[in-house]
Design a protein around this motif. Structure first.
Motif, mmCIF file in Angstrom:
data_model
loop_
_atom_site.group_PDB
_atom_site.id
_atom_site.type_symbol
_atom_site.label_atom_id
_atom_site.label_comp_id
_atom_site.label_asym_id
_atom_site.label_seq_id
_atom_site.Cartn_x
_atom_site.Cartn_y
_atom_site.Cartn_z
ATOM 1 N N TYR A 124 0.867 -1.174 0.000
ATOM 2 C CA TYR A 124 0.000 0.000 0.000
ATOM 3 C C TYR A 124 0.910 1.232 0.000
ATOM 4 C CZ TYR A 124 -3.887 -3.037 1.383
ATOM 5 O OH TYR A 124 -4.853 -4.029 1.425
ATOM 6 N N ALA A 125 0.592 2.230 -0.832
ATOM 7 C CA ALA A 125 1.409 3.436 -0.892
ATOM 8 C C ALA A 125 0.624 4.537 -1.595
ATOM 9 C CB ALA A 125 2.720 3.165 -1.632
ATOM 10 N N GLY A 126 1.140 5.759 -1.512
ATOM 11 C CA GLY A 126 0.464 6.874 -2.166
ATOM 12 C C GLY A 126 1.214 8.162 -1.981
ATOM 13 N N TYR A 127 0.496 9.269 -2.215
ATOM 14 C CA TYR A 127 1.070 10.607 -2.116
ATOM 15 C C TYR A 127 0.285 11.394 -1.064
ATOM 16 C CZ TYR A 127 3.026 9.348 -6.681
ATOM 17 O OH TYR A 127 3.672 8.714 -7.707
ATOM 18 N N GLY A 128 1.015 12.027 -0.117
ATOM 19 C CA GLY A 128 0.311 12.759 0.929
ATOM 20 C C GLY A 128 -0.580 11.818 1.716
ATOM 21 N N ARG A 129 -1.864 12.143 1.740
ATOM 22 C CA ARG A 129 -2.824 11.267 2.417
ATOM 23 C C ARG A 129 -3.621 10.407 1.437
ATOM 24 N NH1 ARG A 129 -5.563 15.169 7.084
ATOM 25 N NH2 ARG A 129 -3.612 15.658 8.201
ATOM 26 N N LYS A 130 -3.320 10.538 0.148
ATOM 27 C CA LYS A 130 -4.081 9.802 -0.867
ATOM 28 C C LYS A 130 -3.425 8.465 -1.169
ATOM 29 C CE LYS A 130 -6.178 10.157 -5.443
ATOM 30 N NZ LYS A 130 -6.350 11.002 -6.653
ATOM 31 N N PHE A 178 11.604 5.235 -4.383
ATOM 32 C CA PHE A 178 11.433 6.679 -4.550
ATOM 33 C C PHE A 178 10.234 7.203 -3.763
ATOM 34 C CE2 PHE A 178 13.271 5.864 -9.016
ATOM 35 C CZ PHE A 178 14.557 5.867 -8.524
ATOM 36 N N LEU A 179 9.284 6.327 -3.480
ATOM 37 C CA LEU A 179 8.139 6.660 -2.643
ATOM 38 C C LEU A 179 8.099 5.683 -1.475
ATOM 39 C CD1 LEU A 179 5.179 7.332 -5.131
ATOM 40 C CD2 LEU A 179 6.287 8.990 -3.634
ATOM 41 N N PRO A 180 7.729 6.151 -0.287
ATOM 42 C CA PRO A 180 7.715 5.253 0.877
ATOM 43 C C PRO A 180 6.581 4.231 0.794
ATOM 44 C CG PRO A 180 6.836 7.399 1.472
ATOM 45 C CD PRO A 180 7.379 7.542 0.086
ATOM 46 N N ILE A 181 6.827 3.075 1.365
ATOM 47 C CA ILE A 181 5.821 2.023 1.474
ATOM 48 C C ILE A 181 5.002 2.283 2.727
ATOM 49 C CG2 ILE A 181 5.452 -0.462 1.688
ATOM 50 C CD1 ILE A 181 8.349 -0.770 0.529
ATOM 51 N N TRP A 182 3.696 2.352 2.598
ATOM 52 C CA TRP A 182 2.843 2.553 3.771
ATOM 53 C C TRP A 182 2.671 1.244 4.535
ATOM 54 C CZ3 TRP A 182 -1.779 6.157 1.990
ATOM 55 C CH2 TRP A 182 -1.240 7.373 1.560
ATOM 56 N N GLU A 199 -7.206 1.392 -11.081
ATOM 57 C CA GLU A 199 -7.473 2.136 -9.840
ATOM 58 C C GLU A 199 -6.577 1.665 -8.692
ATOM 59 O OE1 GLU A 199 -11.661 1.776 -9.174
ATOM 60 O OE2 GLU A 199 -12.169 3.156 -10.794
ATOM 61 N N GLY A 200 -5.305 1.467 -9.012
ATOM 62 C CA GLY A 200 -4.338 1.131 -7.975
ATOM 63 C C GLY A 200 -4.334 -0.306 -7.523
ATOM 64 N N ARG A 201 -5.095 -1.150 -8.205
ATOM 65 C CA ARG A 201 -5.150 -2.567 -7.848
ATOM 66 C C ARG A 201 -4.701 -3.414 -9.034
ATOM 67 N NH1 ARG A 201 -9.373 -0.228 -5.050
ATOM 68 N NH2 ARG A 201 -9.528 -0.847 -2.838
ATOM 69 N N MET A 202 -4.042 -4.513 -8.738
ATOM 70 C CA MET A 202 -3.663 -5.458 -9.777
ATOM 71 C C MET A 202 -4.852 -6.379 -10.025
ATOM 72 S SD MET A 202 -0.341 -7.950 -9.910
ATOM 73 C CE MET A 202 -1.053 -9.256 -8.904
ATOM 74 N N ILE A 203 -5.447 -6.274 -11.212
ATOM 75 C CA ILE A 203 -6.648 -7.056 -11.504
ATOM 76 C C ILE A 203 -6.339 -8.315 -12.297
ATOM 77 C CG2 ILE A 203 -8.143 -5.042 -11.366
ATOM 78 C CD1 ILE A 203 -8.248 -5.063 -14.446
#
Length: 261
Positions: A8-14, A50-54, A211-215
């Protein structure tokens, strides 16, 4: 081998990625497809640190990227981003940049670095361009320089985000052969592509994002047999066998043929 485990990951709170699982093996090409905003580029950025893992984890050769320093991670995975600026340097100097993770203080290239860069350029068939300025080269030649830079990095994985954006159809076909060669040499190759016909030609497995999911995560053959392309793009993909191998084309829902690769 690169693994993403329930990431799970994203930008800011999204939140952009929602529980993604992925395995990219050495000697294989993994291609990520999906519409705009599906999370493809975000997936690569998280994979490379490059982006943190939540939540979840990403491992390369069994080691969590959380435990790797930047230079160590660069030795494990080379990255070719999309939309690269054209630097005002020679092609040979560009390829040498692939050795940067190996430089210690003072940051000066050694003879070994020059030899590795030379071998990478020869492998890509561009050694004669080493003194040419990057701005003088065609899109296809520049792409070969960037790939040579990745080869000089000597990482077991090469990750590319939309690598065919500025290539014409002839260059794309040559690029497909290059990708097959990289995988054949034992590299784990991970691509993001908009061109699904090219993805079918070069991939060992295709991952579909929505939409951010592997289908879906399937071989090209199984992807062809599914309805994923209809779900993502509203098209049907078909193929036929020729003396030059299997060729692909797609149709709209109105049965209009769009393209053949």
């Amino acid at each position: 081998m690169i693994e993403m485990k329930n990431v799970y990951a994203g930008y800011g709170r999204k939140e952009i990625l929602h529980g993604v699982n992925l395995t990219a093996l050495k000697g294989k090409t993994t291609t990520v497809i999906g519409g705009n905003g599906s999370g493809k580029s975000t997936l690569l950025r998280v994979m490379l640190g490059f982006l943190p893992i939540w939540r979840g984890d990403v491992t390369i050769e069994g080691i969590s990227i959380r435990k790797m320093k930047e230079a160590e991670l660069a030795k494990k995975a080379a990255y070719l981003p999309q939309g690269k600026n054209i630097p005002d340097i020679s092609a040979g100097r560009m390829v040498l940049h692939g050795r940067f993770p190996y430089l210690s203080y003072p940051r000066k290239y050694k003879e070994r670095d020059y030899l590795i860069a030379e071998e990478a350029m020869k492998q890509m068939g561009i050694w004669e361009l080493s003194e040419k300025q990057m701005g003088e080269l065609s899109g296809g030649m520049r792409q070969k320089v960037y790939i040579a830079m990745a080869l000089a990095q000597q990482a077991p994985a090469i990750v590319m985000d939309e690598p065919t954006t500025y290539l014409d159809i002839g260059q794309q076909l040559k690029f497909a052969e290059t990708i097959k060669g990289l995988a054949g040499s034992g590299k784990a190759v991970i691509l993001v592509l908009h061109d699904i016909l090219l993805a079918l030609k070069v991939s060992d497995q295709i991952i579909a994002m929505q939409e951010g999911r592997m289908i879906a995560c399937k071989t090209p053959e199984d992807m062809m047999a599914s309805d994923i392309f209809e779900k993502l793009y509203g098209i049907t993909v078909k193929s036929f066998q020729t003396e030059c191998g299997r060729q692909y084309y797609y149709e709209t829902m109105e049965k209009q043929t769009i393209s053949i690769v």
